[in-house]
Design a protein around this motif. Structure first.
Motif: not given
Length: 939
Positions: A22-29, A284-285, A363-364, A376-380
């Motif tokens: 949970a320390r960094a963001g999540v990203a679509f690739v 996060t925004l 993050s999302f 929308m992808v959410l990292l919990l």
């Protein structure tokens, strides 16, 4: 004993049990030509790419030692930039999974990363309060920007004007002009830390999120646009004014700009605020890539989604409003309200929906699919990834959860581990579930719900497992069916420890109710079936004065060691339960202990950070070892040896020799506290669990470990760390201002400089030898064979000057400037002469010119004052100008050729393209006529 006592090295074999950190963001690739299906998430030091449709891991981007702190995919979708805790940035190729570029510039964790719209530049912000702009194509740093006083939280490129916006925890938003590399504007409208920013409406609007429930909205006006807009009006006013009038709007505008010099490039004015439902800070925004949707979340489980109207949609809404206003004015017989109609901010940025996740969001990322659905992808926080879909065509859009990736790990920290007797299955238990893993495939083969687990064991036969819980219960599970067979109330407090008896007929438990209870296995009749099932029978109890923290049997089952809350370990006879020994010496309670295979030694690990080794015959302390920098959480002997492993809250696992009292090896990998570990019965595997949610498997190799070599390697690693922490070299003439060099001194840059120095020294030696050889040949009057240098021979009998160029070319592009910065000046004259030679030959002109200009910049005073170098510099001036212009001509010719080919291809497709456009235009025309007819009919 020297080499007669051989230790075998344990190496990291795998990391599992982790879905995402949970320390960094999540990203679509974008992977395999698909967007919106694959997501990249941090996983300790690695990056995992998950297929959200299948719930499978498709790619692992392997890191080194440091934890991932930031992710950013490139605009073309082929690369992923990854920032780490030590300030390094690595760019991975998503097709091959290999790291292509490494940037070292920050002294602390990278907190923000952003590509420009072409993907040629990358900007990074860090905990060290500095921002660095990197050239991805040239693989080098461009410049460092200083100005913020706290951690950078977000960085954004404004493409059209070549500007950069940064925000930080110092409450400031800064605007940087990248052409001149200086901060020209600072936004001070926030009372708390600025946690996030987003650009909307084609970079004409900025939204900032702070420590309150407001999202502040700012309008951006580029001054050039204002000037262009105002020019016609100024001409009109000039024509209409009287000849004696001195008013000039253009001059007034200039005066106004001179009063506010920061507004010469961009004007930033607050429009208003959008209120969030969450009362806490923004975490996060962000927006989707098109800027149509904006989303944000706080420290809770709700993601708030807003839609942003485009200019066309705003115009349509305004026209609608105007019609209504005209109608109203007509009814009330008023004048037409031409200017009073305006859209409010809430109408331009509308709330779409709130997405409630199953746990706290960390993050999302958003992506708008071609079908018009918002994904929308959410990292919990609890080791879960959730994917939601929003159907925008619905009357009231509702987010639907499409997939959830959970099976790969526990929701909370694993507190107990156990190995099966055949070394194949691994048990891990946490606050909510028990999981059984296959050691070879690392797949989870069983998941069973349980209460908060603290200790566990496999029942002999490996068909059942027993879990001791925080509520004092013992839970017996059947692995074949994955069901709970029996629950017993064993203790009035937490069951802290469980130990199987060596005869395998029963086990013993110790709890917070100051009791040690003895249990036996028995077969009882099952009411639901004919067959008998396994059960547990309580046979004896040992009452003590303090809470029991750990219990262990001696291998011959004659003694039982019990660790108590009063910092002592008491040893009892098993048959009579009579007191035998008291082991006292620890300053804090003993949290873990183990007895070796022959029953001669007992090792105890305590919260006082020490491990003590005792003899079990007389209870004498053989040695006290300072083991960890924090509490020792777990201790276990390697089967059939006097070696043991300890796990500490300092995140390290260490191996020790209980006979020689020596530290053998440290297993580093976990990034937070290690709660527990387990050794396989054959001693070949160690599995450990940590607060970073990961389980790690370590494997014993056949490689012998020699202590002296291990200590030497440790000293080298410490030296390399100390080099990186040293003061950075100072560039002559450069002050500690807003800008600076992008790179930093590392062990790699020092090694690169040393290689260049060695190559120049070899060149000097060879030239001296050649001079000497020529003199000998002249004196002898005949040709004498010249001895070949073995290094040059290995490179294919190249000349010494060509060897220097080869070494120079092998220096990484990102480390070139820093390597030249630590190079002593005594080597520079030789280097300049060689550069002159290379440039004349026309080889690697770009690289050599870059190095040459940097050397001239940092050694300007010494070079200009050296008479010997005047001719060299003069020659360099001529050769570089001619060679660079040649290279430019070649590039220009190639560019013209490519553009010609582009035009040729477009000309071929032109006919079909225009035919398609005409059809669309006709269709639109038909629709418009139909609409007009309907309106007329209504009227």
């Amino acid at each position: 004993m020297g080499l007669t006592r051989q230790y075998l090295r344990y190496e990291p074999a795998a990391l599992f049990g982790l879905v995402a950190s949970a320390r960094a963001g999540v990203a679509f690739v974008a992977l395999r030509g698909e967007r919106g299906r694959y997501v990249a998430v941090p996983a300790c030091e690695h990056v995992f790419v998950w297929d959200t449709r299948k719930g499978e891991k498709v790619l692992i981007l392997k890191g080194l030692k440091q934890q991932v702190s930031c992710l950013c995919p490139s605009p073309d979708g082929l690369h992923l930039a990854v920032g780490y805790e030590d300030g390094a940035i690595r760019v991975f190729n998503l097709l091959s999974g290999e790291s292509t570029v490494t940037f070292n510039g920050h002294r602390a964790a990278v907190t923000a990363l952003q590509y420009d719209h072409l993907g040629g530049r990358l900007v990074s912000g860090s905990k060290d309060t500095e921002v660095i702009v990197w050239d991805v194509i040239n693989e080098s740093g461009l410049y460092r920007l200083r100005g913020h006083k706290d951690v950078i939280t977000q960085v954004l490129f404004l493409e059209e004007k070549n500007l950069l916006v940064t925000c930080a925890k110092d409450t400031l938003v800064k605007w940087w002009d990248l052409d001149t590399q200086h901060c020209f504007k600072t936004l001070v409208g926030h009372r708390a830390e600025v946690w996030g920013m987003a650009l909307l409406s084609k970079e004409k609007r900025l939204i900032t999120g702070s420590g309150d429930s407001e999202l502040r909205v700012w309008d951006l006006t580029y001054i050039q646009e204002v000037k262009d807009r105002d020019e016609p009006e100024s001409k009109k006013s000039k024509g209409s004014s009287s000849p004696g009038a001195e008013e000039n709007p253009e001059e007034d505008e200039t005066l106004e700009l001179d009063e506010h010099p920061e507004e010469r490039i961009v004007k930033c004015s607050k429009v208003g605020s959008i209120m969030r439902e969450g009362r806490d800070r923004v975490v996060t925004l962000g927006t989707d890539r098109m800027g149509k949707f904006l989303a944000c979340h706080g420290t809770d489980a709700v993601l708030e989604v807003f839609s942003v109207l485009s200019e066309e949609e705003i115009q349509k809404k305004l026209e609608k409003k105007m019609k209504k206003a005209r109608k109203k004015a007509k009814q009330n017989s008023e004048e037409e309200p031409e200017r009073s109609v305006e859209l409010s901010l809430q109408e331009e940025i509308q709330r779409v929906t709130n997405v409630k996740a199953s746990s706290k969001i960390k993050s999302f990322d958003l992506i708008l699919s071609p079908k018009g659905e918002l994904k929308m992808v959410l990292l919990l926080q609890n080791n879960v990834i959730e994917l939601y879909q929003l159907d925008l065509s619905a009357q009231v859009p509702q987010a639907v959860r499409v997939s959830r990736i959970t099976i790969g790990g526990h929701r909370s920290d694993v507190r107990t581990l156990a190995f099966s007797s055949d070394n194949i299955a691994i048990l891990s238990a946490a606050a909510e579930s028990v999981k059984i893993w296959n050691r070879s495939t690392l797949q989870c083969i069983r998941t069973m719900e349980c209460e908060y687990a603290l200790c566990s064991l496999f029942v002999p036969g490996d068909r059942q497992v027993i879990i001791g819980t925080k509520t004092g219960k013992l839970q017996l599970y059947d692995l074949a069916s994955g069901s709970l067979i029996e629950t017993l109330d064993a203790h009035d407090g937490a069951v802290w420890s469980i130990a199987l008896s060596p005869d395998q007929h029963g086990f013993v438990t110790g709890g917070a109710d100051k009791c040690v209870k003895f249990w036996e296995f028995e077969l009882v009749k099952d009411e639901s079936s004919v067959q008998k099932r396994l059960s547990m029978k309580h046979v004896r109890i040992l009452q003590l004065d303090e809470d029991v923290l750990c219990v262990r049997y001696s291998p011959n089952q004659k003694l039982l060691a019990v660790s108590l809350l009063d910092c002592t370990v008491k040893v009892f006879y098993v048959d009579t339960l009579k007191f035998f020994l008291s082991l006292y010496g620890h300053k804090l309670p003993v949290l873990c202990m183990d007895i070796c295979y022959d029953g001669t030694l007992i090792a105890t690990g305590s919260a006082d950070r020490n491990v003590k080794i005792w003899g079990l015959d007389f209870g004498d302390c053989h040695r006290s070892l300072f083991a960890h920098d924090d509490s020792v959480m777990y201790l276990q002997f390697v089967p059939k040896s006097h070696l043991f492993f300890t796990a500490g809250k300092d995140g390290k696992i260490k191996q020790w020799d209980a006979d020689k009292f020596e530290h053998i090896q440290t297993l580093e990998g976990h990034h937070q506290e290690v709660w527990c570990l387990a050794l396989s019965p054959n001693g070949d595997y160690v599995v450990s669990a940590s607060h970073d949610k990961s389980l790690r498997l370590w494997e014993r190799t056949r490689e012998p470990l020699i202590l002296e070599e291990e200590r030497e390697m440790q000293r080298e690693a410490e030296y390399e760390e100390s080099v990186a922490k040293e003061e950075q070299p100072v560039v002559p003439g450069e002050t500690q201002g807003e800008t600076g060099l992008a790179g930093k001194k590392t062990i790699e840059t020092i090694k690169a400089a040393e290689r260049i120095m060695e190559a120049i020294e070899l060149y000097r030696e060879e030239m001296a030898k050649l001079k000497e050889h020529n003199a000998i040949c002249k004196a002898a009057g005949k040709e004498v064979p010249f001895p070949v240098n073995p290094i040059l021979h290995a490179y294919g009998n190249i000349t010494p000057s060509a060897y220097v160029l080869e070494v120079f070319k092998k220096v990484k592009s990102s480390e070139l400037e820093e390597s030249l910065l630590v190079l002593p000046f005594s080597y520079v004259p030789d280097l300049l002469r060689l550069f002159n030679e290379y440039i004349q030959l026309g080889s690697d002109v770009e690289l050599l010119c870059r190095a040459l200009l940097f050397l001239l910049k940092i050694h300007f005073g010494q070079i200009t004052s050296n008479q010997m170098l005047v001719t060299v510099i003069e020659n360099l001036k001529k050769t570089t100008i001619s060679r660079v212009s040649e290279a430019r001509d070649v590039l220009g010719f190639n560019m013209a050729g490519l553009q010609f080919l582009k035009r040729e291809i477009e000309a071929k497709d032109e006919v079909t393209f225009f035919a398609d456009a005409t059809e669309r235009f006709e269709e639109k025309k038909r629709k418009r006529k139909k609409k007009e007819k309907m309106v007329l009919a209504v009227l």
